[in-house]
Design an enzyme around this catalytic site. Structure first.
Site, PDB file in Angstrom:
ATOM      1  N   VAL B 314       0.834  -1.464   0.303  1.00  0.00           N
ATOM      2  CA  VAL B 314      -0.165  -0.020  -0.113  1.00  0.00           C
ATOM      3  C   VAL B 314       0.719   1.192  -0.187  1.00  0.00           C
ATOM      4  O   VAL B 314       0.780   1.884  -0.241  1.00  0.00           O
ATOM      5  CB  VAL B 314      -1.391   0.006   0.950  1.00  0.00           C
ATOM      6  N   TRP B 317       2.224   1.988  -3.670  1.00  0.00           N
ATOM      7  CA  TRP B 317       1.269   1.884  -4.411  1.00  0.00           C
ATOM      8  C   TRP B 317       0.981   3.473  -4.515  1.00  0.00           C
ATOM      9  O   TRP B 317       1.188   4.463  -5.781  1.00  0.00           O
ATOM     10  CB  TRP B 317      -0.474   1.824  -3.857  1.00  0.00           C
ATOM     11  N   HIS B 318       1.815   4.447  -3.012  1.00  0.00           N
ATOM     12  CA  HIS B 318       1.162   6.033  -2.446  1.00  0.00           C
ATOM     13  C   HIS B 318       2.953   6.730  -3.922  1.00  0.00           C
ATOM     14  O   HIS B 318       2.122   7.257  -3.877  1.00  0.00           O
ATOM     15  CB  HIS B 318       1.657   6.454  -1.470  1.00  0.00           C
ATOM     16  N   GLY B 319       4.060   5.521  -3.691  1.00  0.00           N
ATOM     17  CA  GLY B 319       4.928   5.926  -4.536  1.00  0.00           C
ATOM     18  C   GLY B 319       5.931   5.394  -4.779  1.00  0.00           C
ATOM     19  O   GLY B 319       6.190   4.764  -3.965  1.00  0.00           O
ATOM     20  N   PHE B 471       0.315  10.538  -6.416  1.00  0.00           N
ATOM     21  CA  PHE B 471       0.232   9.038  -6.689  1.00  0.00           C
ATOM     22  C   PHE B 471      -0.572   8.258  -7.792  1.00  0.00           C
ATOM     23  O   PHE B 471      -0.412   7.052  -7.284  1.00  0.00           O
ATOM     24  CB  PHE B 471      -0.583   9.095  -5.275  1.00  0.00           C
TER      25      PHE B 471
END
Lengths: 398, 471
Positions: B314, B317-319, B471
């Protein structure tokens, strides 16, 4: 009424209210109400109408200095032979806070930099051209920014630079957006880029300033070729919106709101400009590194550096602990060593009656009419001394 | 065209007026067109991408529905394709640098700009296919699937939508409802103030406090203040964006899922994730965590390890950066710790209910979430470790910045603290009737909207983008 019409009417009412807000000045009025409530002195004691002269001052106060400096360059180019002095400081150089017993101003009020600039320029023998580069809350990184700019322009190189030193300014940091426009000068930009690559504590502020400038100039330079269709549309809508006069005052409203919040801080929380403080950490290091860089640059280039401790209201002590004071003094001693210039300690030079009142307490920084006169006399002597030390023939400034 | 731009507000007004004037049957197509135009306003080069991803998902969904025997093949085909697309645009340069060394030049074919919103619509499409597999969605039309991936209020930063919560609304015949529209404008105005006034004010403080050299000289108190400031900035920035997205949709008579419910008031780490970025939490819970939980039931260690792994993903996923992975892994560790506590409390209800335990978890959660923001924002892991070290093991209470910076942080924190109280008060007072209702509608509401617009205008900063856009 139909639902859609009701909504349109409510929206129209909101827009009319917004126009009313923009047309008036609700935040300033709130600030005045606070002043009245907490017994601040009359508004006229904080003189807003001061002398404006493009010949002696950077009139945008750090918001758009490029035009002022170009004008100065042209002016100084014409006046060959005269010695040149640049004064760098904060709002003490810009503002007047009238003391008890001083009558209301009759016209534009001069500050000490105006008084000395006029007097030194008017001398029949050895005139001196003085120029004030001051902005409210000026940081020493910004002072370095200016000195670097001056050093890169042959016709702007001064014979002496006077730097106002006051403890609370070590808490300021960064380079404001307005001053970033100096980066339009390619030589200066190259110099700043070089400094930004360095290890000095102010290098990060320079990097930030460069990044912000590039971001803004990319859009401006793009002009008819914006980065995206949405960007083009936004520019167009903003251009249209800018035609509406009340909107052009939005930044004045922001300043009004921030000023009112500041007043609330002072009145309600008791966190006053006179509250003693311990200044440490990254901003302190950045300020010190900037001043050291100014000192080294001036010394290397043969420019006289006039380092003066700014006058402070005797009713105020800004050092929270004795250690804060000794740490500050240690730094000033180091700075004198680096620059090879003596420090003029004027911190307690203006007596208490020559200071005004600000909000609900003594004004710690801004001088009264008499204070400015006294300061001008002191500074004229200091400039004469510095220029004698740095006599013609020893090279022309930084 | 950012939500907090002048052009967006003008465009939204035009879209809303047209939307309610055209026949119902055209509205879905009109919104699809608006989605394409909105996306093109950012990047005309990638305009086809969300549409193509939607079309691919529709094609596979048809395959899944028609060919039950090869259902898994179809689903895997599109999920792998979507994830590969995401990996190429978002992670290829990061992977290259990780494998070849950070000093190595990334080849031009890998150093491509990331299409806006790709992380969000890829997740929407995966969720859609799982729903098709689980027979929650039947016979989707191509336009419906594309409407999901190209629905403009959620296109750039969510909320992450489910097909079944958006498409039925798009296909239903609706009439203009005053209360819904007014609520939409309320949300829009709230979002504008949250973004321009609060988040942007915190942004300049955070930007300075997280500069590597500055951070190295920060005191313990400075580092805590900066971490709190960043936590508040992300919250007000993203909640502001979400409010504007939800408000825009409400003006069209559509209801979107909420993304935030006072996250900093969470009672424990698990509760935090039921209040923070709720549409993402829901997606992770439904499509990742439930299947894994079912698989490892009764085997706590693999379950805990997978929980940390999921949260690290997760984060990723943000960066594309190790700081994001560290943020996710920290949250995974908090969740595991809380699960262990729950296990310890099994059969001891007094422990879990004890005042000290309840408040202890509340305080610990807030502190732990704040600590986790450090790697999320710091420039490098080295900087994160230095700041975290000072925050956990240091005791230096100096203030290095102007007192106004700390006051702004304190004011934003206070606002965050009283949010639930204000909400509860509003609910308690209920909707006024008679003269009070008229006063509220014709006096207080226009005044509130005008104040919000004034704050939006005077704190307008064209360069301040929404944090979640990256993101």
């Amino acid at each position: 009424m139909k639902p859609a019409a009701t909504l349109i009417a409510a929206l129209a009412l909101s827009l009319a209210t917004l126009a009313g807000f923009l047309h008036g000045n609700p935040f300033q009025s709130a600030g005045h109400a606070l002043d009245w409530l907490f017994g601040a002195p009359p508004a006229w004691t904080q003189v807003e109408h001061t002398v404006q002269s493009a010949e002696f001052q950077e009139i945008s106060r750090g918001e758009r200095p490029l035009g002022s400096l170009r004008q100065l360059e042209a002016g100084w180019q014409r006046r060959t032979g005269a010695r040149r002095v640049v004064l760098i400081g904060n709002s003490q150089m810009l503002s007047v806070s009238l003391a008890a017993g001083e009558p209301p101003p009759q016209g534009p009020e001069p500050t000490y930099s105006d008084l000395l600039s006029r007097e030194l320029a008017a001398r029949s023998r050895n005139p001196v051209l003085c120029y004030r580069l001051a902005a409210p809350g000026m940081s020493y990184t910004e002072a370095l920014w200016y000195v670097l700019y001056l050093s890169g322009r042959p016709h702007l190189r001064p014979d002496a630079v006077a730097i106002q030193l006051n403890y609370q300014s070590f808490w300021n940091g960064g380079v404001r957006a307005g001053m970033q426009e100096l980066l339009a000068d390619e030589d200066f930009r190259a110099r700043v880029e070089q400094e930004a690559q360095g290890q000095e504590a102010y290098a990060e502020s320079f990097r930030e300033a460069l990044a912000e400038y590039r971001q803004r100039s990319t859009r401006v330079a793009a002009g008819p070729k914006p980065s995206s269709p949405g960007d083009a549309l936004e520019s167009h809508v903003r251009q249209v919106a800018a035609q509406w006069p009340p909107l052009s005052r939005k930044y004045a409203h922001r300043d009004g709101l921030l000023e009112t919040l500041y007043r609330a801080r002072v009145y309600v929380l008791g966190l006053k400009p006179t509250t003693a403080r311990s200044i440490t950490g990254p901003r302190m290091r950045r300020s010190q590194a900037s001043l050291e860089a100014i000192a080294r640059l001036c010394r290397a280039q043969g420019t006289a550096l006039i380092l003066f401790q700014a006058p402070l209201n005797p009713q105020v002590d800004l050092y929270r602990t004795a250690e804060d004071k000794s740490r500050h003094e240690e730094f000033l001693a180091r700075l004198q060593q680096i620059s090879g210039s003596p420090l003029l300690d004027w911190e307690r030079s203006i007596p208490a009656p020559q200071w005004g009142k600000w909000m609900n307490g003594p004004d710690p920084l801004h001088l009264s009419r008499a204070g400015h006169r006294s300061m001008a006399d002191r500074m004229i002597r200091a400039i004469d001394d510095a220029l004698r030390l740095n006599a013609p023939g020893s090279g022309h400034g930084i | 065209m950012a939500f907090n731009s002048y052009s967006y507000l003008v465009a939204l007004l035009c879209v809303v007026v047209c939307y309610w004037l055209i026949p119902t049957a055209w509205r879905k197509w009109f919104l699809l067109l608006c989605g394409a135009a909105f996306y093109a306003s950012w990047s005309p080069y990638y305009i086809a991408l969300p549409g193509l991803v939607g079309a691919l998902a529709w094609w596979c969904a048809r395959g899944m529905l028609a060919d039950q025997a090869r259902l898994r093949f179809w689903m895997r085909l599109v999920i792998v394709s979507a994830l590969l697309l995401l990996a190429y645009f978002k992670y290829s340069a990061f992977l290259w640098r990780t494998l070849a060394g950070s000093a190595t030049q990334v080849p031009a074919w890998l150093a491509v700009a990331m299409p806006l919103g790709i992380s969000f619509y890829v997740f929407e499409v995966i969720g859609f296919l799982v729903d098709v597999k689980q027979k929650r969605v039947k016979a989707p039309a191509l336009a419906d699937v594309c409407s999901l991936t190209m629905f403009w209020p959620c296109l750039t930063s969510g909320p992450i939508l489910r097909f079944r919560e958006l498409v039925p609304q798009l296909n239903a015949a609706r009439r203009f409802d005053l209360a819904t529209a007014v609520n939409g404008i309320d949300r829009l105005m709230t979002g504008l103030v949250q973004k321009n006034f609060i988040a942007n004010s915190l942004g300049s403080i955070v930007a300075e406090g997280f500069l590597p050299k500055a951070a190295a000289a920060n005191s313990t108190l400075d580092n805590w203040a900066m971490a709190v400031a960043y936590g508040l900035q992300v919250y007000f920035d993203f909640a502001g964006y979400t409010n504007m997205a939800i408000g825009s949709a409400r003006l069209l008579g559509l209801t979107l899922p909420e993304n935030f419910r006072f996250p900093y008031h969470a009672a424990n780490p698990s509760d935090f994730w039921s209040r923070w970025h709720m549409s993402l939490s829901r997606w992770i819970r439904d499509y990742l965590f439930f299947p894994i939980n079912a698989r490892y039931q009764g085997a706590p260690l693999p379950l805990y390890a997978s929980l940390i792994g999921i949260m690290a993903l997760v984060g990723l996923w943000h960066g594309a950066g190790w700081g994001f992975v560290a943020w996710g892994a920290m949250h995974g560790a908090y969740l595991v710790l809380y699960r262990v506590w729950e296990r310890v409390c099994t059969g001891r209800p007094g422990w879990a209910e004890a005042w000290l335990a309840r408040w202890g978890w509340r305080v610990l959660t807030l502190a732990a979430v704040t600590l986790a923001w450090v790697p999320f924002r710091a420039v490098s892991l080295d900087q994160s470790l230095r700041m975290l070290g000072s925050m956990i093991a240091g005791f230096d209470l100096r203030l290095s910045y102007n007192v106004n910076s700390y006051l702004v942080i304190a004011l934003a924190a206070l606002l965050c603290a009283v949010e639930p109280l204000l909400d509860a008060l509003q609910k308690r007072l209920g909707e006024p009737t008679g003269a009070a209702a008229a006063l509220r509608f014709w006096v207080w509401r226009p005044l509130a909207w005008a104040c919000a617009l004034l704050l939006f205008l005077i704190f307008d900063d064209r360069d301040a983008q929404f944090i979640y856009f990256q993101f």
